[in-house]
Each structure stands twice: as C-alpha cells, then as structure tokens.
Design a protein around this motif. Structure first.
Motif, PDB file in Angstrom:
ATOM      1  N   GLN A  14     -36.899 -14.199 -30.319  1.00 43.59           N
ATOM      2  CA  GLN A  14     -36.402 -13.007 -30.710  1.00 43.59           C
ATOM      3  C   GLN A  14     -34.936 -12.021 -31.348  1.00 43.59           C
ATOM      4  O   GLN A  14     -34.204 -13.063 -30.734  1.00 43.59           O
ATOM      5  CB  GLN A  14     -37.333 -11.800 -29.474  1.00 43.59           C
ATOM      6  CG  GLN A  14     -38.045 -11.249 -29.277  1.00 43.59           C
ATOM      7  CD  GLN A  14     -38.210 -10.301 -28.547  1.00 43.59           C
ATOM      8  OE1 GLN A  14     -38.066  -8.705 -28.770  1.00 43.59           O
ATOM      9  NE2 GLN A  14     -39.194  -9.856 -27.098  1.00 43.59           N
ATOM     10  N   GLY A  39     -31.755 -21.465 -21.679  1.00 50.13           N
ATOM     11  CA  GLY A  39     -33.343 -21.274 -21.404  1.00 50.13           C
ATOM     12  C   GLY A  39     -33.862 -21.369 -22.917  1.00 50.13           C
ATOM     13  O   GLY A  39     -35.026 -22.228 -23.233  1.00 50.13           O
ATOM     14  N   ASN A  40     -33.423 -20.499 -24.219  1.00 50.05           N
ATOM     15  CA  ASN A  40     -33.558 -20.499 -25.311  1.00 50.05           C
ATOM     16  C   ASN A  40     -33.740 -22.295 -25.823  1.00 50.05           C
ATOM     17  O   ASN A  40     -35.221 -22.341 -26.798  1.00 50.05           O
ATOM     18  CB  ASN A  40     -33.418 -19.493 -26.288  1.00 50.05           C
ATOM     19  CG  ASN A  40     -33.465 -17.709 -25.520  1.00 50.05           C
ATOM     20  OD1 ASN A  40     -31.776 -17.713 -25.183  1.00 50.05           O
ATOM     21  ND2 ASN A  40     -34.396 -17.625 -25.323  1.00 50.05           N
ATOM     22  N   TYR A  79     -47.222  -4.954 -28.457  1.00 50.64           N
ATOM     23  CA  TYR A  79     -46.628  -6.201 -28.650  1.00 50.64           C
ATOM     24  C   TYR A  79     -46.981  -7.342 -28.555  1.00 50.64           C
ATOM     25  O   TYR A  79     -47.013  -8.315 -29.225  1.00 50.64           O
ATOM     26  CB  TYR A  79     -45.131  -6.196 -27.016  1.00 50.64           C
ATOM     27  CG  TYR A  79     -43.745  -7.751 -27.208  1.00 50.64           C
ATOM     28  CD1 TYR A  79     -42.651  -7.674 -27.860  1.00 50.64           C
ATOM     29  CD2 TYR A  79     -44.079  -8.827 -26.931  1.00 50.64           C
ATOM     30  CE1 TYR A  79     -41.714  -8.484 -28.260  1.00 50.64           C
ATOM     31  CE2 TYR A  79     -43.582  -9.758 -27.501  1.00 50.64           C
ATOM     32  CZ  TYR A  79     -42.666  -9.956 -27.211  1.00 50.64           C
ATOM     33  OH  TYR A  79     -41.518 -10.679 -27.864  1.00 50.64           O
ATOM     34  N   ASP A 133     -48.404 -12.623 -35.910  1.00 51.18           N
ATOM     35  CA  ASP A 133     -47.818 -13.812 -36.232  1.00 51.18           C
ATOM     36  C   ASP A 133     -48.600 -15.534 -36.044  1.00 51.18           C
ATOM     37  O   ASP A 133     -48.465 -15.536 -36.767  1.00 51.18           O
ATOM     38  CB  ASP A 133     -46.547 -13.827 -35.107  1.00 51.18           C
ATOM     39  CG  ASP A 133     -45.534 -13.117 -35.160  1.00 51.18           C
ATOM     40  OD1 ASP A 133     -46.284 -11.467 -35.940  1.00 51.18           O
ATOM     41  OD2 ASP A 133     -45.021 -12.809 -34.085  1.00 51.18           O
ATOM     42  N   GLY A 190     -41.981 -21.555 -24.065  1.00 51.33           N
ATOM     43  CA  GLY A 190     -41.556 -21.320 -22.481  1.00 51.33           C
ATOM     44  C   GLY A 190     -42.478 -20.783 -21.302  1.00 51.33           C
ATOM     45  O   GLY A 190     -43.475 -20.155 -22.267  1.00 51.33           O
ATOM     46  N   ASP A 223     -42.733 -18.999 -19.819  1.00 49.80           N
ATOM     47  CA  ASP A 223     -42.678 -17.082 -19.719  1.00 49.80           C
ATOM     48  C   ASP A 223     -43.635 -16.657 -20.751  1.00 49.80           C
ATOM     49  O   ASP A 223     -44.202 -15.045 -20.596  1.00 49.80           O
ATOM     50  CB  ASP A 223     -40.957 -16.458 -19.819  1.00 49.80           C
ATOM     51  CG  ASP A 223     -40.349 -16.309 -20.562  1.00 49.80           C
ATOM     52  OD1 ASP A 223     -41.365 -17.057 -21.529  1.00 49.80           O
ATOM     53  OD2 ASP A 223     -39.712 -15.574 -21.095  1.00 49.80           O
ATOM     54  N   GLN A 224     -44.317 -17.402 -21.346  1.00 55.55           N
ATOM     55  CA  GLN A 224     -45.141 -16.790 -21.992  1.00 55.55           C
ATOM     56  C   GLN A 224     -46.079 -16.794 -22.207  1.00 55.55           C
ATOM     57  O   GLN A 224     -47.226 -16.756 -23.018  1.00 55.55           O
ATOM     58  CB  GLN A 224     -44.062 -16.807 -24.199  1.00 55.55           C
ATOM     59  CG  GLN A 224     -43.200 -16.298 -24.741  1.00 55.55           C
ATOM     60  CD  GLN A 224     -42.523 -15.276 -24.463  1.00 55.55           C
ATOM     61  OE1 GLN A 224     -43.962 -14.706 -24.907  1.00 55.55           O
ATOM     62  NE2 GLN A 224     -41.982 -13.795 -23.935  1.00 55.55           N
ATOM     63  N   ALA A 250     -39.753 -26.155 -19.102  1.00 53.72           N
ATOM     64  CA  ALA A 250     -39.695 -25.206 -19.874  1.00 53.72           C
ATOM     65  C   ALA A 250     -39.582 -23.630 -19.046  1.00 53.72           C
ATOM     66  O   ALA A 250     -40.377 -22.644 -18.938  1.00 53.72           O
ATOM     67  CB  ALA A 250     -41.388 -25.085 -18.746  1.00 53.72           C
ATOM     68  N   VAL A 298     -36.330 -22.323 -17.703  1.00 54.32           N
ATOM     69  CA  VAL A 298     -35.100 -22.625 -16.941  1.00 54.32           C
ATOM     70  C   VAL A 298     -34.403 -21.181 -16.399  1.00 54.32           C
ATOM     71  O   VAL A 298     -34.880 -20.167 -16.458  1.00 54.32           O
ATOM     72  CB  VAL A 298     -33.814 -22.249 -18.372  1.00 54.32           C
ATOM     73  CG1 VAL A 298     -32.041 -23.013 -17.597  1.00 54.32           C
ATOM     74  CG2 VAL A 298     -34.147 -23.947 -19.315  1.00 54.32           C
ATOM     75  N   MET A 327     -33.698 -17.408 -16.448  1.00 51.76           N
ATOM     76  CA  MET A 327     -31.874 -17.530 -16.579  1.00 51.76           C
ATOM     77  C   MET A 327     -32.685 -16.718 -17.982  1.00 51.76           C
ATOM     78  O   MET A 327     -33.788 -16.441 -19.018  1.00 51.76           O
ATOM     79  CB  MET A 327     -31.418 -18.732 -17.599  1.00 51.76           C
ATOM     80  CG  MET A 327     -30.617 -18.000 -18.446  1.00 51.76           C
ATOM     81  SD  MET A 327     -29.953 -20.045 -18.967  1.00 51.76           S
ATOM     82  CE  MET A 327     -28.779 -20.935 -17.623  1.00 51.76           C
TER      83      MET A 327
HETATM   84  P1  TYM Z   1     -38.278 -14.783 -26.671  1.00 51.32           P
HETATM   85  O1  TYM Z   1     -36.682 -14.459 -27.899  1.00 51.32           O
HETATM   86  O2  TYM Z   1     -37.928 -14.013 -25.583  1.00 51.32           O
HETATM   87  O3  TYM Z   1     -37.908 -16.151 -25.988  1.00 51.32           O
HETATM   88  C1  TYM Z   1     -37.650 -17.415 -27.432  1.00 51.32           C
HETATM   89  C2  TYM Z   1     -38.154 -18.803 -26.541  1.00 51.32           C
HETATM   90  O4  TYM Z   1     -37.493 -19.296 -25.241  1.00 51.32           O
HETATM   91  C3  TYM Z   1     -38.183 -19.036 -24.456  1.00 51.32           C
HETATM   92  N1  TYM Z   1     -37.250 -18.647 -23.183  1.00 51.32           N
HETATM   93  C4  TYM Z   1     -36.978 -19.290 -21.719  1.00 51.32           C
HETATM   94  N2  TYM Z   1     -37.543 -20.759 -21.527  1.00 51.32           N
HETATM   95  C5  TYM Z   1     -37.664 -21.474 -20.684  1.00 51.32           C
HETATM   96  N3  TYM Z   1     -36.197 -21.253 -19.460  1.00 51.32           N
HETATM   97  C6  TYM Z   1     -36.158 -18.961 -19.629  1.00 51.32           C
HETATM   98  N4  TYM Z   1     -35.294 -19.104 -19.374  1.00 51.32           N
HETATM   99  C7  TYM Z   1     -36.461 -19.200 -20.806  1.00 51.32           C
HETATM  100  N5  TYM Z   1     -36.412 -17.888 -21.284  1.00 51.32           N
HETATM  101  C8  TYM Z   1     -36.694 -18.209 -22.630  1.00 51.32           C
HETATM  102  C9  TYM Z   1     -39.818 -18.473 -24.454  1.00 51.32           C
HETATM  103  O5  TYM Z   1     -40.275 -18.420 -24.111  1.00 51.32           O
HETATM  104  C10 TYM Z   1     -39.540 -18.518 -26.004  1.00 51.32           C
HETATM  105  O6  TYM Z   1     -40.304 -19.547 -26.232  1.00 51.32           O
HETATM  106  N6  TYM Z   1     -42.089 -13.524 -27.550  1.00 51.32           N
HETATM  107  C11 TYM Z   1     -42.025 -14.050 -27.870  1.00 51.32           C
HETATM  108  C12 TYM Z   1     -41.628 -14.472 -29.177  1.00 51.32           C
HETATM  109  C13 TYM Z   1     -42.566 -14.426 -29.997  1.00 51.32           C
HETATM  110  C14 TYM Z   1     -43.159 -15.116 -30.422  1.00 51.32           C
HETATM  111  C15 TYM Z   1     -43.769 -15.310 -30.939  1.00 51.32           C
HETATM  112  C16 TYM Z   1     -43.308 -16.658 -29.400  1.00 51.32           C
HETATM  113  C17 TYM Z   1     -42.775 -13.316 -31.048  1.00 51.32           C
HETATM  114  N7  TYM Z   1     -43.691 -14.097 -31.415  1.00 51.32           N
HETATM  115  C18 TYM Z   1     -45.183 -15.703 -31.546  1.00 51.32           C
HETATM  116  C19 TYM Z   1     -43.785 -17.181 -29.893  1.00 51.32           C
HETATM  117  C20 TYM Z   1     -45.256 -17.609 -31.137  1.00 51.32           C
HETATM  118  C21 TYM Z   1     -40.452 -14.187 -27.192  1.00 51.32           C
HETATM  119  O7  TYM Z   1     -39.564 -12.718 -26.715  1.00 51.32           O
HETATM  120  O8  TYM Z   1     -39.632 -14.774 -26.851  1.00 51.32           O
END
Ligand code: TYM
Length: 342
Positions: free
Chosen positions: A9, A17-18, A126, A133, A145, A147-148, A192, A194, A204
């Motif tokens: 996003q 983390g991202n 959402y 997608d 990560g 969280d998904q 996976a 952070v 994070m």
């Molecule tokens: P988003 O934008 O919040 O985060 C992008 C990616 O970063 C990972 N992530 C983390 N990984 C480890 N530790 C953390 N603290 C941390 N914070 C974020 C997320 O898991 C993600 O992989 N819904 C998704 C975006 C999305 C998507 C998709 C992902 C939309 N369509 C299709 C995969 C496939 C999201 O909000 O990610």
C-alpha cells in the motif's frame, strides 16, 4: 513457471517491516518465478488520503521496489488503479464472499476501531479486492508478512467457493475441475513479523505515532543509528541458542532483524553473538543496517527525483499486467454467464 503476486500500500512511510517481511523477499523470488508486484492504490483510499501525497507515495513505493533490486523489465511492476480488471473482479468476488467471512477479519476490526458504522464500505470489502489482485493473475504464490495470513486464507476460500459454485460452467468452458488456484502464502524467515523498536509485543507499523518505533526506508544513517541505540532491550546479554529468546520479545526482534538483513538464521546470529551485551550487539546491528539500507535509500531518492521515469515503468507494467488480467476476466465473464462485447 509458477506465478508470484504481491502488493504494497502507498500509505505513509515504508519501514523495515515492509522491507524485510516483503520487498526484500520479492527481490529473491524474481529468479525462480514469474513475478508481478503491485502498488495497491485502490486499497489506499479505503481510509482518507491527501491526493498530492498519495501520488507521491505511489511513486515512492515504485522507487523502493526498483531501488531494492526488483528489475521492472524482468518482472511486472505497476499500480493497481491502472488495471481496471482488479476492481471488476473484486465486484464479482463481493458476490462470492459472505458477510460472515469478512466480519471475522481482524485487520478490519483493528482499522475500523470502535465506530464501525463510520468505516467505509471499501474498508470492509478490502479483502475481496486483495483476492481479486491475486486471482486476476491466477497467482500460485504470494509473499507477505505474517499480518496478511488471514487475508490469504480468505483468498483461498473465495477461489474454492468460485470453483465450486460454477463448477459446471468451468468444465463447460474447457477449464477442467478448477478455474482459480488455491494460492499458497509465502510467509517465513526471521522477519515475518518485525516488531516495534519501542515495544517488542507490538508490530512495527506505519501508523505508530512514535517515529522511534520504526526504521523508515527514507531514514539516513544517523537516524538509523539513533533509533537502534534507543531501541528497548532487557538487561541480560544475548543467549547463545534460539530457545533463549523465548519470553524476550525485544531481544528476539533485534536478532531477527539482524538475521534477515544478513541473510542468516537467528541460530547462526546467536552462534556468533551469544553472550554479547546489547551495547556491542546494537553497534554491530547499526553497521549492518546502515550498510544494507543506505544504498537503497540513496537510490530511492534518485529515482523519486525522476517521476517521468517512474511513470513510464508503471505505464509499461500496467500494459503487461492488463493483458494477463483481461484474459482472466474474459474467462470469468463466460463462466458466470455475462454477455461479452465481441
Ligand atoms: P501493507 O502495505 O500493509 O504491507 C506491505 C507488506 O509488508 C508486510 N509487513 C510486515 N512484514 C513484517 N513485519 C512487519 N512489521 C510488517 N508490516 C508490514 C505486509 O505483510 C505486506 O506483505 N493488504 C496488503 C497489501 C495487498 C496485498 C495484495 C498483498 C493488497 N493486495 C495482494 C499481497 C497480495 C497490505 O496492507 O500490505
């Protein structure tokens, strides 16, 4: 070749983390898979966004992908709103997914907060857009990560229900037993999940009010050093084995970050640093983080200074992504029973 899809996003600062949970792993997958990486701007507007900032952030995430090492010629890099098939397939999935499924999504509960009546319908839906997608490309693998995870389970549920509900039409149209694959999540490694540098029990995140809780991909060497030096720890030295990290969330988090940055396991990091005091380990982590992140930050800065180049990458990516998504949508329309324009 199997197909990878993932999205990020364009909302606020990208953080460590991202990078470690997602973007760094996208880079590693480009050799073994056919990869599609998307800046999910349609998802961004499920909560309010400033238009000028949003435009800048879409380009910044694109720049981060490229700066981290994703080659836009070998992979497809694009932004979601340029390929209208995502929104179209999401509508069809809104008619497949059940209210009860979406009601269970923890991310919606967190983001909507107490006043659920005031949340946008988009925020509730959402996860169906996220399924669209992934399934518009019939992707087999999705690196994300931790969280998904729940969203990916929902994506599989939607694929399965679509395959079941239209099984006769799927077969009649020559697609055999199942039209959509049951996509596998790729979640794992030492980063996976952070955690915040201020609290090892909190993720994070972009939305944490304390900037010291995260390392942003735009932070300079001085900021990175400061934040790691200030990171919360406990008073014990590092253990020499991984089970010694149990019940020590802050230590576990810093070791995980070190391991992910160095492409090692936590056990390997502890074999080297076990017994060290945090002052010494933090100094090593600062050197490593600055060494790995500074080139990315510098390249992101250079690329965001050239929006015409970024926009060109996105246009070409949208062209290539659109060609694949269009084929899927044509088939879906035939399966569901719509009359297509010929
Ligand atoms: P988003 O934008 O919040 O985060 C992008 C990616 O970063 C990972 N992530 C983390 N990984 C480890 N530790 C953390 N603290 C941390 N914070 C974020 C997320 O898991 C993600 O992989 N819904 C998704 C975006 C999305 C998507 C998709 C992902 C939309 N369509 C299709 C995969 C496939 C999201 O909000 O990610």
């Amino acid at each position: 070749k199997e197909r990878v899809f993932s999205g990020v996003q364009p909302t606020g600062n990208l953080h460590l983390g991202n990078y470690l949970g997602a973007i760094k792993r996208f880079v590693a997958l480009q050799d073994g898979y056919d990869c599609i990486y998307c800046v999910v701007d349609l998802h961004a507007i499920t909560v309010p966004q400033n238009p000028d900032e949003l435009r800048g952030q879409i380009r910044e995430v694109t720049a981060a992908f490229i700066a981290a090492g994703i080659d836009p010629a070998r992979n497809i890099v694009f932004n979601q709103s340029q390929v209208h098939e995502h929104a179209e397939l999401a509508w069809i999935f809104n008619c497949v997914a059940r209210m009860g499924w979406l009601n269970r999504m923890t991310q919606f509960k967190e983001k909507a907060g107490k006043d659920r009546e005031a949340a946008s319908v988009g925020l509730f839906a959402y996860p169906t857009l996220m399924a669209a997608d992934i399934l518009a490309y019939r992707a087999t693998h999705v690196p994300v990560g931790e969280d998904q995870k729940q969203h990916l389970e929902l994506t599989r549920d939607i694929a399965q229900k679509f395959n079941n509900d239209w099984s006769a039409a799927i077969a009649a149209n020559g697609f055999g037993e199942a039209f959509f694959p049951l996509t596998e999540p790729l979640i794992g490694g030492p980063a996976a999940r952070v955690m915040s540098l201020r609290d090892g029990t909190k993720k994070m995140s972009k939305s944490d009010p304390s900037d010291n809780s995260r390392i942003n991909l735009t932070d300079d060497a001085e900021a990175i050093a400061q934040k790691i030096r200030k990171a919360k720890t406990d008073p014990e030295p590092l253990p020499s084995e991984e089970r010694g990290l149990e019940a020590r969330p802050e230590a576990d988090n810093l070791v995980g970050i070190y391991a992910a940055l160095a492409d090692r396991t936590k056990a390997e990091v502890l074999a080297d640093h076990g017994g060290a005091q945090f002052s010494a380990f933090k100094a090593a982590l600062i050197d490593l983080a600055v060494d790995k992140l500074s080139p990315i930050t510098a390249e992101m800065k250079r690329l965001t200074g050239d929006p015409a180049y970024i926009d060109g990458v996105l246009a070409e990516g949208a062209e290539r992504a659109g060609a694949i998504a269009r084929e899927t949508l044509d088939a879906v329309k035939d399966i569901v029973g719509f009359v297509r324009r010929r």
